[in-house]
Motif scaffolding. Structure first.
Motif, PDB file in Angstrom:
ATOM      1  N   ALA A 192       3.221   4.187  -1.519  1.00 54.86           N
ATOM      2  CA  ALA A 192       3.865   4.348  -2.622  1.00 54.86           C
ATOM      3  C   ALA A 192       5.374   4.546  -2.693  1.00 54.86           C
ATOM      4  O   ALA A 192       5.931   4.787  -1.624  1.00 54.86           O
ATOM      5  CB  ALA A 192       3.254   5.967  -2.816  1.00 54.86           C
ATOM      6  N   GLY A 211       0.683  -1.279   0.035  1.00 59.12           N
ATOM      7  CA  GLY A 211      -0.082   0.099   0.306  1.00 59.12           C
ATOM      8  C   GLY A 211       0.754   1.298   0.277  1.00 59.12           C
ATOM      9  O   GLY A 211       0.250   2.202  -0.371  1.00 59.12           O
ATOM     10  N   ASN A 271       7.823   7.735  -8.970  1.00 65.00           N
ATOM     11  CA  ASN A 271       6.700   7.720  -9.273  1.00 65.00           C
ATOM     12  C   ASN A 271       6.169   6.788 -10.342  1.00 65.00           C
ATOM     13  O   ASN A 271       6.720   6.260 -11.171  1.00 65.00           O
ATOM     14  CB  ASN A 271       6.624   9.167 -10.260  1.00 65.00           C
ATOM     15  CG  ASN A 271       6.520  10.402  -9.334  1.00 65.00           C
ATOM     16  OD1 ASN A 271       6.475  10.349  -8.096  1.00 65.00           O
ATOM     17  ND2 ASN A 271       7.318  11.531  -9.761  1.00 65.00           N
ATOM     18  N   GLY A 281       1.893   1.515  -3.940  1.00 63.48           N
ATOM     19  CA  GLY A 281       0.596   1.699  -3.694  1.00 63.48           C
ATOM     20  C   GLY A 281       0.307   3.044  -3.652  1.00 63.48           C
ATOM     21  O   GLY A 281       0.805   4.118  -4.158  1.00 63.48           O
ATOM     22  N   GLU A 282      -1.145   3.282  -3.320  1.00 63.37           N
ATOM     23  CA  GLU A 282      -1.599   4.623  -3.018  1.00 63.37           C
ATOM     24  C   GLU A 282      -1.227   5.832  -1.899  1.00 63.37           C
ATOM     25  O   GLU A 282      -1.288   6.830  -1.905  1.00 63.37           O
ATOM     26  CB  GLU A 282      -3.148   4.514  -2.996  1.00 63.37           C
ATOM     27  CG  GLU A 282      -3.674   3.882  -4.151  1.00 63.37           C
ATOM     28  CD  GLU A 282      -3.186   4.596  -5.606  1.00 63.37           C
ATOM     29  OE1 GLU A 282      -3.190   5.837  -5.491  1.00 63.37           O
ATOM     30  OE2 GLU A 282      -3.150   4.020  -6.786  1.00 63.37           O
ATOM     31  N   GLY A 283      -0.836   4.893  -0.776  1.00 62.32           N
ATOM     32  CA  GLY A 283      -0.308   5.879   0.407  1.00 62.32           C
ATOM     33  C   GLY A 283       0.835   6.606  -0.041  1.00 62.32           C
ATOM     34  O   GLY A 283       1.622   6.460  -0.970  1.00 62.32           O
TER      35      GLY A 283
END
Length: 387
Positions: free
Chosen positions: A24, A22, A28, A32-34
């Protein structure tokens, strides 16, 4: 903790983000999105690796970057330990990684009873971005393969002296007080050290034999391994004087011989029968080892080079290897080594992370045997585990 077991054979693909799901990545487009934490780029799960040399292979898809550095670290965790240790690490500029299509591999040595993971972090600011990341382990463990003797994931307790030198090749004269990688010359035998180890009865031996025996024992002593309890191995070595001196100083020494050769007699040294070409994986956990002429008996300099590299597996991390090889001053014969072969050995060992004592190429007054050959000694230390 995420621990991933491996398939019996073949390469193993690892989830680069399984250890911290989860989160990131600092690169880039990955993870994940965190929000990213610190320098985190990725962290694989821990995995069981086959003993010996292995590689983590990393491939970033569509990597773009002009700044930043990727810090790759192999973490190791032994049974019962709460905190991971660093097995090895490398840094590579991200723009350089772009130039090689996002591919890099990290070499490390795996041990029994230890699990490994690959961590990637970013040093400094970066504008890196990538479409995907693949991490592959080339040698996952085979759960069906069990060995009675396994390599230990701990550094040798001996050898405080460093081999670090400012130069790979030197014109400085060599001595037997602190042996480095050097040729056998008559001047070295005139020193006190040679008489100290092999005077008296051994004066009747040939000068070349005296030099070889003195070189081995002096190297073991000079680099801190001639101590009670140090475990050594003589690989297919017939010179009993070396065994006698080492055992007299309290070393625990084995004579490792191939099946076709008879055991040494009268020296009180334990004998182990094991394959030497290739070296049996059961020959492990020695603090030091030595050979005398073995590399030349393998038939070619190329085979000898491969053996010297492979023999490092018999040592504990930080252990000492002393090789005495036949040296051909003319460089014309096939089996013995010429100067270029010795330099190649040094470069290969250094590229694998090991330490090699500088090669002193002074060949004035070489000791030459009846066959026209002299000798060269090579001193190297296996890469130690980072503590």
């Amino acid at each position: 903790m995420s621990v991933e077991t491996s398939a019996p054979m073949g390469e193993l693909a690892l989830d680069p983000f399984a250890y911290v799901p989860g989160m990131a990545s600092r690169i880039n487009g990955l993870g994940g999105e965190g929000a990213p934490d610190g320098d985190y780029a990725f962290h694989t799960p821990y995995v069981v690796v086959a003993e010996g040399i292995a590689h983590f292979k990393v491939h970033f898809g569509s990597l773009k970057a002009t700044t930043g550095t990727l810090n790759l670290r192999v973490h190791m965790l032994s049974a019962g330990e709460q905190h991971a240790r660093l097995a090895t690490a490398e840094r590579i500029a991200l723009n350089r990684l772009v130039a090689v299509n996002g591919f890099h591999q990290l070499r490390f040595e795996a041990f029994h009873g230890v699990i490994y993971a690959l961590y990637g972090g970013i040093i400094g600011d970066t504008d890196a971005e990538a479409s995907d990341l693949q991490v592959v382990l080339d040698r996952p463990a085979d759960p069906n393969e069990m060995r009675e003797v396994v390599a230990e994931a701990r550094n040798t307790a001996f050898g405080g002296e460093s081999l670090a030198t400012p130069e790979l090749v030197s014109l400085a004269p060599a001595t037997l007080k602190t042996p480095v990688t050097q040729l056998a010359t008559d001047l070295q035998l005139r020193g006190l050290d040679a008489r100290q180890w092999f005077g008296g009865a051994h004066d009747r031996t040939t000068a070349l034999t005296r030099w070889k025996s003195s070189y081995v024992v002096q190297a073991v002593r000079a680099y801190g391994f001639l101590r009670p309890g140090a475990r050594g191995a003589g690989l297919d070595c017939e010179e009993e004087a070396i065994f006698e001196k080492l055992t007299a100083e309290g070393c625990d020494v084995d004579a490792i011989i191939p099946p076709e050769r008879e055991a040494l007699g009268g020296s009180g040294v334990s004998t182990r029968v094991a394959a030497l070409d290739p070296l049996s994986p059961e020959v492990v956990n020695y603090d030091f080892l030595w050979t005398d002429g073995l590399c030349s008996r393998l038939g070619s300099a190329a085979a000898g080079v491969r053996f010297i590299e492979a023999a490092m597996a018999a040592l504990r991390p930080g252990g000492l290897a002393v090789h005495v090889i036949d040296y051909d001053p003319s460089g014309e014969t096939v089996g013995p080594f010429a100067r270029g072969d010795i330099e190649r050995i040094c470069i290969i060992l250094i590229s694998r992370g090991h330490d090699v004592a500088e090669f002193r190429i002074d060949d004035r007054k070489l000791i030459v045997g009846p066959n026209g050959l002299s000798a060269c000694g090579i001193v190297c230390r296996k890469a130690a585990l980072i503590t």
